[in-house]
Design an enzyme around this catalytic site. Sequence first.
Site, PDB file in Angstrom:
ATOM      1  CB  CYS A   1      40.159  25.174  41.888  1.00 10.65           C
ATOM      2  SG  CYS A   1      41.104  24.301  43.147  1.00 10.65           S
TER       3      CYS A   1
ATOM      4  CG  HIS B   1      31.665  32.087  46.947  1.00 13.98           C
ATOM      5  ND1 HIS B   1      32.267  31.288  45.990  1.00 13.98           N
ATOM      6  CD2 HIS B   1      32.655  32.876  47.459  1.00 13.98           C
ATOM      7  CE1 HIS B   1      33.561  31.586  45.942  1.00 13.98           C
ATOM      8  NE2 HIS B   1      33.824  32.537  46.816  1.00 13.98           N
TER       9      HIS B   1
ATOM     10  CD  GLU C   1      34.021  26.574  46.301  1.00 11.86           C
ATOM     11  OE1 GLU C   1      33.856  25.561  47.002  1.00 11.86           O
ATOM     12  OE2 GLU C   1      34.890  27.431  46.546  1.00 11.86           O
TER      13      GLU C   1
ATOM     14  CB  SER D   1      39.159  36.823  48.395  1.00 11.16           C
ATOM     15  OG  SER D   1      39.711  35.613  48.871  1.00 11.16           O
TER      16      SER D   1
ATOM     17  CB  SER E   1      42.988  35.043  44.951  1.00 11.84           C
ATOM     18  OG  SER E   1      42.082  33.968  44.920  1.00 11.84           O
TER      19      SER E   1
END
Length: 278
Positions: free
Chosen positions: A92, A120, A122, A214, A258
């Site tokens: 992203c 996480h 990310e 998530s 998501s």
Amino acid sequence: MEIELAKSYGFCFGVKRAIKKAEQIKDAATIGPLIHNNEEITRLWKNYNVKTLNDISELSTEQKAIIRTHGITKQDLEKLKQKDIEIFDATCPFVTKPQKICEQMSKEGYEVVIFGDENHPEVKGVRSYVSTKAYVVLDEKELFDIKLPSKIAVVSQTTKKIEKFMEIVNFLMLKVKEVRVFNTICDATFKNQEAINELAKKSDVMVIVGGKNSANTKQLFLIAKNYCEDSYLIENEKEIQKEWFSGKEKCGVSAGASTPDWVIDLVLEKIKEYTKIN
């Protein structure tokens, strides 16, 4: 019983972009789940032969690899480039932004505070672009006993609460001579959180739809729970229990970034079915 959808919910720009890319590419492998939603991951595998691998080392006969929306570490990207394989980057752009900031701030001599969950994917990816020192924290209290440098840059995991981010920033402003603040919380996250905040206050039951792995969906659930005690986090319509709606007048529904529309539609159908019985 009245059912109301949050004003902002579901697929964000980055997820839509990644799903479209995966459907176009087909017959590929992602390193880690493309997005944090098991229902959609299963659909991509069954309909487009896009499978999920846990690690780059698992790549064998695959000709195409897709980088997940959360990004991967700088080191893993280098490993991937050494493979004889076609690479498609579905990271992203809102995640790429803090990666670039961390890389640039490190070059300028800043140490970096990252507001986020160190486990996480990310955050692991963002942290890998720091060449000085990185402090990954979920609370300003974690910084109390750290000897902070004179120059600090601050970024956030894209799915975190802006209020908590500001608490960390305020603490650093009082302790550090030079603080560079970059608000890397994505706009979709902010809008979804604001919308669920508003909806939960006027609902007596809340249903939040999304992957239980998530981060942004869990954040929505926590916000809902804060204002509406009877809040439930589900991945699909099969998890809904009709007792949740007994005696309720208003049900609020939201979904993580998501969560595909087809899953949300099935959830709404099931809620309507159960409330007709009541």
